[in-house]
Design an enzyme around this catalytic site. Structure first.
Site, mmCIF file in Angstrom:
data_model
loop_
_atom_site.group_PDB
_atom_site.id
_atom_site.type_symbol
_atom_site.label_atom_id
_atom_site.label_comp_id
_atom_site.label_asym_id
_atom_site.label_seq_id
_atom_site.Cartn_x
_atom_site.Cartn_y
_atom_site.Cartn_z
ATOM 1 N N ASP A 249 0.532 -1.107 -0.133
ATOM 2 C CA ASP A 249 0.070 -0.119 0.041
ATOM 3 C C ASP A 249 0.901 1.207 0.004
ATOM 4 O OD1 ASP A 249 -2.451 -1.253 0.088
ATOM 5 O OD2 ASP A 249 -2.727 -0.851 2.104
ATOM 6 N N LYS A 271 -3.704 3.502 -2.556
ATOM 7 C CA LYS A 271 -5.032 4.300 -2.691
ATOM 8 C C LYS A 271 -4.761 5.545 -1.889
ATOM 9 C CE LYS A 271 -8.415 0.351 -2.600
ATOM 10 N NZ LYS A 271 -7.364 -0.470 -1.970
ATOM 11 N N MET A 384 -6.955 9.503 8.608
ATOM 12 C CA MET A 384 -7.009 9.802 7.165
ATOM 13 C C MET A 384 -7.947 11.258 7.178
ATOM 14 S SD MET A 384 -7.883 6.073 5.376
ATOM 15 C CE MET A 384 -8.535 5.234 6.987
#
Length: 464
Positions: A249, A271, A384
């Site tokens: 990732d 992502k 996030m």
């Protein structure tokens, strides 16, 4: 080679230790682990040897050494602090054909006791021939970290299947290839992860399909932790160094990627907001395909794969396809970053609970249960949340959080690039914008942030 490495069977054999101190104790414990019938002989004994005798684990003889004491012994260890006595014991034993070790006197030894990595029935012995025992122990320490604790169980599993494999695969070369694949593939990793029944089933299935062109691989879902490579678990490091393919990732640090073995294929599946390199379903199917090709696959995720990592979705797909998998937890970003920032997530004076949420937005605003976020004596950790930080802080204030509540943003936590911005819930968004803070970043809001001024300990060293 000064000494030939051998393995002695001591089960039930009479073993004599001359000496009653700490050195004699260490030798007695080693002989007992190997099943020897141990007698210690000395005028007096240390408390630990007395306790072992009281527990019935060995016998004590309170007397000075005499040659007749050697009668019937299989091995003898001279472990007193009198070098002349040790030498006399050794000479007397050798004259009677008894194997003897005189501690720290290799010239008087028939055998020496190496440093041992015990993964019974697998045992690794390290010896310097008596020249540098400390060096042997240092090497033992390194090997302890490289050889999994469950390695002995793997040997036992192989032993149970040995006759079946020999009968099913007559050709020695093919049989050796089968064992190499099994002992580095799914059966081994499942067993080392504590899944004994699944490991046995995987080995039986591998034997049934031993004529297939491509054996079934496995997927290890591995948490990479928050960034510092030294926070990886030992199992994670070993899997990275054994993998055929690593699917990783965006949040996995370069320092951790550098630990992957050079021959392994690296596939990026990161992502970021508005840029999904691979959709989740595509990643799921990629893992299935690679395992069915017989690959040892590591799915490497920042932090812990089960904390906002969508690891559950991936193993659901693997389970549905019958792919062997294992999960290696990682230190979560919240735990790692908070620790390196000197901000405890709970504290008797400031916070009795901690809540983890994500700052993903639906439309223009983060979609969160604000009433549960604004709770006294609670630490709020937001993953996030950098892009929506202003809206998050405004909403928290609107729902009753004091504007002066301490808040911090930790950028690239635990790495040499770590930066901590401390403010209040009313000012944090403006401060981070002014200082151009960028993901990956973690936000901590709560009274515990006050403690950073006193508890900050991590002194970063910026990379060149």
């Amino acid at each position: 080679m000064d000494f030939l490495p051998i393995s002695l069977r001591l089960q039930g054999k009479p073993c004599l230790i001359v000496g009653g101190g700490k050195v004699a104790l260490r030798k007695a414990e080693l002989l007992l682990r190997a099943g020897g019938q141990v007698t210690a002989l000395a005028p007096a004994f240390c408390p630990e040897l007395e306790r072992l005798a009281q527990e019935g684990k060995l016998a004590l003889r309170r007397k000075a050494f005499a040659v007749p004491d050697l009668a019937g012994c299989f091995v003898v260890i001279a472990a007193t602090d009198d070098r002349a006595l040790n030498r006399a014991v050794a000479q007397a034993a050798q004259q009677r054909g008894i194997l003897v070790n005189a501690v720290d006197q290799p010239e008087s030894c028939d055998f020496i006791l190496p440093a041992i990595v015990d993964r019974a029935p697998v045992v690794v012995a390290i010896s310097s021939g008596g020249r540098a025992p400390v060096l042997a122990r240092l090497l033992k320490t390194r090997l302890e970290s490289l050889i999994p604790a469950g390695f002995g169980r793997l040997a036992e599993l192989a032993g149970r299947f040995r006759a079946q494999v020999k009968q099913a695969i007559a050709d020695p070369k093919r049989r050796r290839s089968f064992w190499e694949q099994a002992l580095t593939g799914a059966p081994a990793e499942l067993l080392l992860a504590g899944q004994g029944a699944a490991a046995e089933a995987a080995l039986a299935k591998a034997l049934e399909e031993s004529s297939a062109l491509a054996p079934l691989g496995y997927v290890a879902l591995v948490g990479a932790g928050p960034g510092d490579p030294e926070l990886l678990t030992l199992r994670a490091l070993r899997l990275l160094q054994e993998a055929d393919v690593v699917v990783y990732d965006r949040l996995v640090s370069t320092e951790i990627l550098n630990l992957i073995r050079p021959e392994a294929e690296k596939l990026y599946a990161g992502k970021s907001r508005g840029d999904h390199s691979l959709p989740q379903e595509t990643i799921n199917q990629l893992l299935v395909r690679l395992a069915k090709e017989g690959k040892k696959v590591v799915r490497l995720k920042g932090g812990d794969p089960f904390v906002f990592g969508r690891g559950g979705e991936e193993i659901e797909t693997l389970a549905g396809e019958g792919i062997p998998f294992l999960i290696v937890p990682g230190i979560t970003a919240a735990l790692g970053c908070a620790s390196y920032a000197g901000i405890p997530l709970t504290h008797r004076k400031y916070a009795q609970s901690c809540l983890f949420v994500t700052g993903h937005r639906q439309g223009d605003r983060p979609n969160l249960d604000w009433d549960k976020l604004v709770v006294p004596r609670q630490t709020l950790v937001i993953y996030m949340g950098t892009l929506g930080l202003k809206e998050i802080c405004q909403a928290l204030i609107e729902h009753g959080m004091p504007q002066e509540m301490p808040a911090a943003l930790i950028e690239s936590g635990t790495t040499a690039r770590q930066r901590v911005i401390v403010a209040t819930v009313a000012t944090l968004a403006d401060r981070t914008r002014a200082e151009n803070a960028k993901p990956p970043a973690l936000i901590i809001i709560g009274e515990v942030v006050k403690l950073r001024a006193k508890l900050a300990w991590f002194k970063k060293t910026r990379l060149a």
